[in-house]
Design an enzyme around this catalytic site. Sequence first.
Site, PDB file in Angstrom:
ATOM      1  N   THR A  34     -29.359 -24.940 -22.557  1.00  0.00           N
ATOM      2  CA  THR A  34     -28.866 -26.283 -22.878  1.00  0.00           C
ATOM      3  C   THR A  34     -27.421 -26.240 -23.367  1.00  0.00           C
ATOM      4  O   THR A  34     -26.654 -27.176 -23.121  1.00  0.00           O
ATOM      5  CB  THR A  34     -29.754 -26.962 -23.922  1.00  0.00           C
ATOM      6  OG1 THR A  34     -29.865 -26.139 -25.092  1.00  0.00           O
ATOM      7  CG2 THR A  34     -31.148 -27.219 -23.367  1.00  0.00           C
ATOM      8  N   HIS A 127     -40.632 -17.723 -12.885  1.00  0.00           N
ATOM      9  CA  HIS A 127     -40.685 -18.966 -12.111  1.00  0.00           C
ATOM     10  C   HIS A 127     -39.697 -18.987 -10.959  1.00  0.00           C
ATOM     11  O   HIS A 127     -39.366 -20.045 -10.436  1.00  0.00           O
ATOM     12  CB  HIS A 127     -40.461 -20.163 -13.048  1.00  0.00           C
ATOM     13  CG  HIS A 127     -41.558 -20.339 -14.043  1.00  0.00           C
ATOM     14  ND1 HIS A 127     -41.399 -21.028 -15.227  1.00  0.00           N
ATOM     15  CD2 HIS A 127     -42.844 -19.888 -14.058  1.00  0.00           C
ATOM     16  CE1 HIS A 127     -42.521 -21.005 -15.911  1.00  0.00           C
ATOM     17  NE2 HIS A 127     -43.422 -20.321 -15.222  1.00  0.00           N
ATOM     18  N   CYS A 135     -37.905 -18.992   3.375  1.00  0.00           N
ATOM     19  CA  CYS A 135     -38.886 -19.608   4.258  1.00  0.00           C
ATOM     20  C   CYS A 135     -40.276 -19.292   3.731  1.00  0.00           C
ATOM     21  O   CYS A 135     -40.596 -18.126   3.457  1.00  0.00           O
ATOM     22  CB  CYS A 135     -38.732 -19.069   5.686  1.00  0.00           C
ATOM     23  SG  CYS A 135     -40.075 -19.592   6.790  1.00  0.00           S
ATOM     24  N   CYS A 161     -36.907 -23.182   9.029  1.00  0.00           N
ATOM     25  CA  CYS A 161     -36.476 -21.811   9.260  1.00  0.00           C
ATOM     26  C   CYS A 161     -36.024 -21.618  10.705  1.00  0.00           C
ATOM     27  O   CYS A 161     -36.691 -22.062  11.649  1.00  0.00           O
ATOM     28  CB  CYS A 161     -37.618 -20.857   8.933  1.00  0.00           C
ATOM     29  SG  CYS A 161     -37.258 -19.114   9.223  1.00  0.00           S
ATOM     30  N   SER A 203     -40.799 -23.800 -25.249  1.00  0.00           N
ATOM     31  CA  SER A 203     -41.801 -24.578 -25.973  1.00  0.00           C
ATOM     32  C   SER A 203     -43.174 -23.916 -25.932  1.00  0.00           C
ATOM     33  O   SER A 203     -44.084 -24.315 -26.653  1.00  0.00           O
ATOM     34  CB  SER A 203     -41.895 -25.984 -25.384  1.00  0.00           C
ATOM     35  OG  SER A 203     -42.187 -25.915 -23.997  1.00  0.00           O
ATOM     36  N   ILE A 245     -29.718 -21.925 -30.873  1.00  0.00           N
ATOM     37  CA  ILE A 245     -29.855 -20.571 -30.330  1.00  0.00           C
ATOM     38  C   ILE A 245     -28.509 -19.859 -30.258  1.00  0.00           C
ATOM     39  O   ILE A 245     -28.383 -18.701 -30.664  1.00  0.00           O
ATOM     40  CB  ILE A 245     -30.518 -20.637 -28.945  1.00  0.00           C
ATOM     41  CG1 ILE A 245     -31.983 -21.036 -29.096  1.00  0.00           C
ATOM     42  CG2 ILE A 245     -30.389 -19.308 -28.201  1.00  0.00           C
ATOM     43  CD1 ILE A 245     -32.657 -21.426 -27.798  1.00  0.00           C
TER      44      ILE A 245
END
Length: 256
Positions: A34, A127, A135, A161, A203, A245
């Site tokens: 952030t 993630h 593809c 693709c 979080s 932070i």
Amino acid sequence: MIFERDLKGAQTRLAELLDGARRAVAFTGAGISTECGIPDFRSPGGLWTQNKPIPYDVFVAHKAARNEAWRRRFAMEEAFGDAKPGRGHRALARLLGEGRLAGVITQNIDGLHQASGIPDDRLVELHGNGTYAICLECGRRYELSWVRTRFEASGGIAPDCEACDGPVKSATISFGQAMPEKEMARAEALTRAADLFIVIGSSLVVYPAAGFPLRAKRAGARLAILNREPTDFDDIADMVTRSEIGDVLAPFVDEA
């Protein structure tokens, strides 16, 4: 739990924990970015309050969903594409370079850890990564510039693709998409070997990623949590701070 209310106390306590650790691991979420101008997901004005996430199965099944996903991606690039690593990213890169950090596990997809100098073999991206595309059928990699050129030339139609006509998606993990097995295994190994686990800007509500701090604590690691809002694991942490932070990690930043 040791709750450090003031900045100096948080800096001192974190330094003490790092000095006593032999295999510290950092676990980062959106809060570390952030400061770089990238909003988080859940707070007011966050990315998910502006656009409801597109589930993986909807992306795969519907061309309109793929068109909208890429429209959002390039709109975000206009707003945040020039983001640079912040103090938190640079502090972790320095700690890693000094051998005071064994690795970084991140929920982030912004590529700022790599940009700060952290090598891929010391970084676990749970993630995925939003700085390139793949593809979904054959796994071929595409740079975002390739996708954008074709997206804009077609008037907002997501390209398929070139090799197999499969759907092309940013290399991120969407809701309903299987977690990457290799990265989960790497994160598990780092977590179980850690003697200090530092949560930074998460979080701790998105599972299975959020389970790693608890596993580290149960395996005997000390747990530090640097996050603006309370988390479900604050009560078992050895240190908790709500201070910014970048401010907490500023003493560890290499300004050279």
